[in-house]
Design an enzyme around this catalytic site. Structure first.
Site, PDB file in Angstrom:
ATOM      1  N   TYR A   1      40.287  85.874 103.592  1.00 16.76           N
ATOM      2  CA  TYR A   1      40.191  84.513 102.780  1.00 16.76           C
ATOM      3  C   TYR A   1      39.184  82.924 102.606  1.00 16.76           C
ATOM      4  O   TYR A   1      39.318  82.414 103.587  1.00 16.76           O
ATOM      5  CB  TYR A   1      41.348  84.344 101.869  1.00 16.76           C
ATOM      6  CG  TYR A   1      41.302  82.960 100.362  1.00 16.76           C
ATOM      7  CD1 TYR A   1      40.721  83.411  98.895  1.00 16.76           C
ATOM      8  CD2 TYR A   1      40.891  81.289 100.862  1.00 16.76           C
ATOM      9  CE1 TYR A   1      40.038  82.276  98.028  1.00 16.76           C
ATOM     10  CE2 TYR A   1      40.266  80.556  99.801  1.00 16.76           C
ATOM     11  CZ  TYR A   1      40.009  80.827  98.425  1.00 16.76           C
ATOM     12  OH  TYR A   1      39.825  79.771  97.674  1.00 16.76           O
TER      13      TYR A   1
ATOM     14  N   THR B   1       3.172 105.284  74.544  1.00 17.71           N
ATOM     15  CA  THR B   1       3.372 105.101  76.487  1.00 17.71           C
ATOM     16  C   THR B   1       2.513 103.840  76.408  1.00 17.71           C
ATOM     17  O   THR B   1       1.665 103.984  75.559  1.00 17.71           O
ATOM     18  CB  THR B   1       3.216 106.272  77.337  1.00 17.71           C
ATOM     19  OG1 THR B   1       1.972 106.987  76.545  1.00 17.71           O
ATOM     20  CG2 THR B   1       4.211 107.345  76.912  1.00 17.71           C
ATOM     21  N   HIS B   2       2.641 102.827  77.780  1.00 18.77           N
ATOM     22  CA  HIS B   2       1.307 101.691  77.273  1.00 18.77           C
ATOM     23  C   HIS B   2       1.297 101.395  76.578  1.00 18.77           C
ATOM     24  O   HIS B   2       0.376 100.344  76.367  1.00 18.77           O
ATOM     25  CB  HIS B   2      -0.096 102.598  78.473  1.00 18.77           C
ATOM     26  CG  HIS B   2       0.448 104.151  79.201  1.00 18.77           C
ATOM     27  ND1 HIS B   2       0.288 103.088  80.836  1.00 18.77           N
ATOM     28  CD2 HIS B   2       0.454 105.434  79.339  1.00 18.77           C
ATOM     29  CE1 HIS B   2       0.504 104.182  81.538  1.00 18.77           C
ATOM     30  NE2 HIS B   2       1.003 105.459  80.546  1.00 18.77           N
TER      31      HIS B   2
ATOM     32  N   GLN C   1      36.003  80.340  96.469  1.00 13.00           N
ATOM     33  CA  GLN C   1      36.467  79.903  94.702  1.00 13.00           C
ATOM     34  C   GLN C   1      35.028  79.533  93.801  1.00 13.00           C
ATOM     35  O   GLN C   1      35.350  79.345  92.275  1.00 13.00           O
ATOM     36  CB  GLN C   1      37.321  78.304  94.869  1.00 13.00           C
ATOM     37  CG  GLN C   1      37.384  77.168  93.667  1.00 13.00           C
ATOM     38  CD  GLN C   1      38.330  76.353  94.152  1.00 13.00           C
ATOM     39  OE1 GLN C   1      38.854  76.480  94.401  1.00 13.00           O
ATOM     40  NE2 GLN C   1      37.468  75.149  93.962  1.00 13.00           N
TER      41      GLN C   1
ATOM     42  N   ASN D   1      11.449  84.012  62.002  1.00 17.63           N
ATOM     43  CA  ASN D   1      11.761  83.842  63.915  1.00 17.63           C
ATOM     44  C   ASN D   1      13.160  84.723  64.095  1.00 17.63           C
ATOM     45  O   ASN D   1      14.154  84.084  63.477  1.00 17.63           O
ATOM     46  CB  ASN D   1      11.724  82.186  64.748  1.00 17.63           C
ATOM     47  CG  ASN D   1      10.210  81.430  64.440  1.00 17.63           C
ATOM     48  OD1 ASN D   1       9.787  82.244  64.240  1.00 17.63           O
ATOM     49  ND2 ASN D   1      10.463  80.184  64.401  1.00 17.63           N
TER      50      ASN D   1
ATOM     51  N   ASN E   1      45.988  83.117  98.238  1.00 20.10           N
ATOM     52  CA  ASN E   1      45.000  83.421  97.885  1.00 20.10           C
ATOM     53  C   ASN E   1      45.196  85.145  97.045  1.00 20.10           C
ATOM     54  O   ASN E   1      44.258  85.919  97.177  1.00 20.10           O
ATOM     55  CB  ASN E   1      44.911  84.088  99.760  1.00 20.10           C
ATOM     56  CG  ASN E   1      44.417  82.224 100.431  1.00 20.10           C
ATOM     57  OD1 ASN E   1      44.318  81.880  99.416  1.00 20.10           O
ATOM     58  ND2 ASN E   1      44.435  82.921 101.889  1.00 20.10           N
TER      59      ASN E   1
ATOM     60  N   LYS F   1       7.937  81.006  58.538  1.00 18.28           N
ATOM     61  CA  LYS F   1       8.119  81.611  59.364  1.00 18.28           C
ATOM     62  C   LYS F   1       9.508  81.814  59.123  1.00 18.28           C
ATOM     63  O   LYS F   1      10.485  81.685  59.010  1.00 18.28           O
ATOM     64  CB  LYS F   1       8.348  80.609  60.180  1.00 18.28           C
ATOM     65  CG  LYS F   1       7.243  80.753  60.968  1.00 18.28           C
ATOM     66  CD  LYS F   1       6.359  81.297  62.317  1.00 18.28           C
ATOM     67  CE  LYS F   1       6.495  80.962  63.540  1.00 18.28           C
ATOM     68  NZ  LYS F   1       5.907  82.020  64.304  1.00 18.28           N
TER      69      LYS F   1
ATOM     70  N   SER G   1      10.875  77.426  60.434  1.00 15.83           N
ATOM     71  CA  SER G   1      10.133  76.940  61.896  1.00 15.83           C
ATOM     72  C   SER G   1      10.257  74.969  60.881  1.00 15.83           C
ATOM     73  O   SER G   1      10.885  75.631  59.444  1.00 15.83           O
ATOM     74  CB  SER G   1       9.117  76.938  61.635  1.00 15.83           C
ATOM     75  OG  SER G   1       7.778  76.441  61.931  1.00 15.83           O
TER      76      SER G   1
ATOM     77  N   GLU H   1      15.320  86.554  70.690  1.00 12.97           N
ATOM     78  CA  GLU H   1      15.027  86.167  72.363  1.00 12.97           C
ATOM     79  C   GLU H   1      15.782  85.973  72.724  1.00 12.97           C
ATOM     80  O   GLU H   1      15.709  85.484  74.243  1.00 12.97           O
ATOM     81  CB  GLU H   1      14.142  85.082  71.060  1.00 12.97           C
ATOM     82  CG  GLU H   1      12.496  85.607  70.701  1.00 12.97           C
ATOM     83  CD  GLU H   1      12.160  84.301  69.991  1.00 12.97           C
ATOM     84  OE1 GLU H   1      11.446  84.319  70.166  1.00 12.97           O
ATOM     85  OE2 GLU H   1      12.386  84.230  68.228  1.00 12.97           O
TER      86      GLU H   1
ATOM     87  N   LYS I   1      34.252  82.528  90.176  1.00 12.35           N
ATOM     88  CA  LYS I   1      35.174  81.970  88.362  1.00 12.35           C
ATOM     89  C   LYS I   1      34.149  81.944  87.596  1.00 12.35           C
ATOM     90  O   LYS I   1      33.304  82.461  86.838  1.00 12.35           O
ATOM     91  CB  LYS I   1      35.512  81.507  88.486  1.00 12.35           C
ATOM     92  CG  LYS I   1      37.244  82.212  89.654  1.00 12.35           C
ATOM     93  CD  LYS I   1      38.287  80.762  89.506  1.00 12.35           C
ATOM     94  CE  LYS I   1      39.042  81.089  90.621  1.00 12.35           C
ATOM     95  NZ  LYS I   1      38.543  81.358  92.254  1.00 12.35           N
TER      96      LYS I   1
HETATM   97  N1  ARG Z   1      41.425  78.166  93.342  1.00 13.44           N
HETATM   98  C1  ARG Z   1      41.604  78.906  94.528  1.00 13.44           C
HETATM   99  C2  ARG Z   1      40.437  79.790  94.693  1.00 13.44           C
HETATM  100  O1  ARG Z   1      39.773  79.344  93.293  1.00 13.44           O
HETATM  101  C3  ARG Z   1      42.448  79.733  94.807  1.00 13.44           C
HETATM  102  C4  ARG Z   1      42.935  80.222  96.196  1.00 13.44           C
HETATM  103  C5  ARG Z   1      42.899  78.837  97.163  1.00 13.44           C
HETATM  104  N2  ARG Z   1      43.788  78.745  98.669  1.00 13.44           N
HETATM  105  C6  ARG Z   1      43.700  78.596  99.849  1.00 13.44           C
HETATM  106  N3  ARG Z   1      43.547  78.595 100.225  1.00 13.44           N
HETATM  107  N4  ARG Z   1      42.553  77.573  99.124  1.00 13.44           N
HETATM  108  O2  ARG Z   1      39.895  81.098  94.973  1.00 13.44           O
END
Ligand code: ARG
Length: 476
Positions: free
Chosen positions: A330, A168-169, A335, A298, A123, A296, A290, A303, A338
């Site tokens: 926690y 403006t506008h 998880q 582009n 954790n 063209k 294109s 974009e 990420k």
């Molecule tokens: N892979 C877990 C995460 O991304 C790591 C921490 C996991 N901790 C646990 N007590 N299961 O958060």
């Protein structure tokens, strides 16, 4: 294929670092569903750096011997080399980056490897890893952002006196200088850089020592670990340390703002390259053609940046929603922090990189800008201001000029194309010197106050900005 339940069979404790209290193997689907190694292996360098710092500190306070810490250090360095040479066997059964590396360390150095996790939990480990990763990511993003700002300063300087219609506008409003318009983009990015820098200091705090949630009975020197990892300080509450993801949300919010800024810029670049505007040309290497229309070219890159803005907004919402219902401390929910974070960084890095090269190299069609400024009565306010100088109240001047604009629009000409006698018909105080004010250049030059569009003001702001950048972000 889901694995059979085997309540009578012993679990295979060797397979899991936490296998001791389990009597059946993890369901194969659950194993895949809960694993994060597919994406969190991106944290390998931070995980190893964090473990080395932790082991070094453990030896310093006497929990490990120096020899043990050294064995752990060199084992982890070897693992880093294996990963970087793509010789590391990542395993879903080992769930995440942390347990993959730790299990490999134990494979390599045996009993001593089992001591690394003393006084630590995944954790506080994962929270440390993400903070380290995000800190580095912010630094890399700031480099790109500063590069783009410098490019904008060069472009603004080149075009400091080039007039264009200000809108403006999206209707013609008043003449501005192209340099001034670029400096508006610069100011957006300057606030963005401030936000990232400010956010970085809250990212840069050490969770290790919080262990699972309550701290640990080992006499850890958290300040030392923080120093070794370059953190500005330690997280002050263990429950908060393992569960806080404010720093990720805050970063993503800053990233969303940057993408919003880039998207606005993208929108203008796209408009300006259209045949109807034809204000600028983008470098060919940033455009595509294109398959059916031979003419063209582009503006794909702006974009795409405009399009990618949506996913970063989505990641911000995902992270806010991820956290809103979580009790301390926690939870496995975390998880899920990420992938949004990684994709936010990747999207922003790519977008900034593209703009930092593309925008400063755009070609300005000054003649077209001037012609466009002459359409749409951009200097009507200048005529009104001139009449104020002759003693009219601004409201009356506004009315007089409105009538002159009406006449010119009936004729299909600009205010500057009306004869002096015709202008005098609206107000006898108008003299021949008025024509100088009715030119786009005269109009822009008249807005000569700090923050105004006059070329002199644009140059002054550029000089100030260059000095500022030299101080806060010296070019490398
Ligand atoms: N892979 C877990 C995460 O991304 C790591 C921490 C996991 N901790 C646990 N007590 N299961 O958060």
């Amino acid at each position: 294929m889901p694995q059979e339940s085997r309540p009578d069979a012993p679990a295979n404790p060797a397979a899991k670092l936490w296998g001791g209290r389990f009597s059946e193997a993890t369901d194969a689907f659950v194993e895949a569903f809960t694993a994060s190694v597919g994406f969190d292996r991106r944290l390998y360098a931070q995980d190893i750096a964090g473990s080395i710092a932790h082991a070094t500190m453990l030896a310093d306070v006497g929990v490990l011997t120096q020899a043990e810490a050294e064995a752990i250090r060199s084992g982890l360095e070897e693992i880093r080399a294996e990963i970087e040479a793509d010789r590391f066997d990542w395993s879903v059964a080992r769930e995440d980056v942390h347990m993959n590396i730790e299990a490999r360390l134990i494979d390599k150095i045996g009993e001593t490897g089992k001591k690394l996790h003393t006084g630590r939990s995944r954790n506080d480990q994962v929270a440390t890893d993400i903070r380290l990763w995000l800190r580095d990511a912010i630094d890399a993003l700031l480099v790109q952002l500063r590069l783009y700002q410098r490019g904008l300063l060069d472009l603004a300087e080149r075009e400091h006196a080039t007039v264009m219609p200000g809108f403006t506008h999206l209707q013609t409003a008043q003449p501005v200088t192209f340099g001034h318009h670029m400096m508006a983009w610069y100011e957006m990015l300057e606030r963005d850089a401030e936000r990232l820098t400010d956010c970085r200091s809250r990212v840069n705090r050490l969770p290790l020592g919080a262990a699972a949630l309550a701290g640990t009975g080992y006499p850890l020197d958290r300040e030392m670990t923080a120093r070794l990892l370059g953190f500005e300080g330690i997280c002050r509450n263990s429950l908060d340390a393992v569960s806080d993801r404010d720093f990720a949300i805050e970063f993503t919010a800053s990233a969303a703002l940057i993408m919003m800024h880039l998207s606005r810029q993208a929108e203008e670049l796209i408009l300006w390259t259209s045949a109807q505007f034809a204000f600028i040309d983008l470098p060919d290497r940033y455009c595509t053609g294109s398959s059916i229309m031979p003419q063209k070219k582009n503006p794909d890159v702006p974009e795409l940046v405009r399009g990618k803005t949506g996913r970063v907004y989505g990641h911000l919402m995902a992270l806010l929603t991820l956290m809103k219902g979580q009790p301390l401390a926690y939870n496995k929910d975390n998880q899920e922090d990420k992938e949004p974070l990684f994709d936010t960084v990747d999207t922003l890095a790519g977008s900034l990189r593209a703009f930092a090269d593309m925008v400063p190299n755009l070609r300005v069609n000054a003649d077209q800008l001037l012609q466009a400024t002459r359409r749409g009565f951009a200097t009507a306010t200048d005529l009104a201001d001139y009449l104020v100088g002759k003693g009219l109240a601004f409201r009356d001047a506004h009315e007089v000029v409105g009538r002159a604009v009406w006449l010119a629009s009936q004729r299909g000409c600009d205010l500057a194309d009306l004869e002096l006698d015709e202008l005098r018909g609206f107000d006898a105080r108008i003299g021949p010197e008025v024509y100088e004010l009715l030119t786009p250049e005269g109009s822009a030059a008249a807005r000569d106050l700090p923050g105004g569009t006059a070329p002199a003001q644009v140059l002054a702001r550029i000089a100030e900005a260059r000095e500022h950048l030299a101080r806060v972000a010296p070019a490398t």
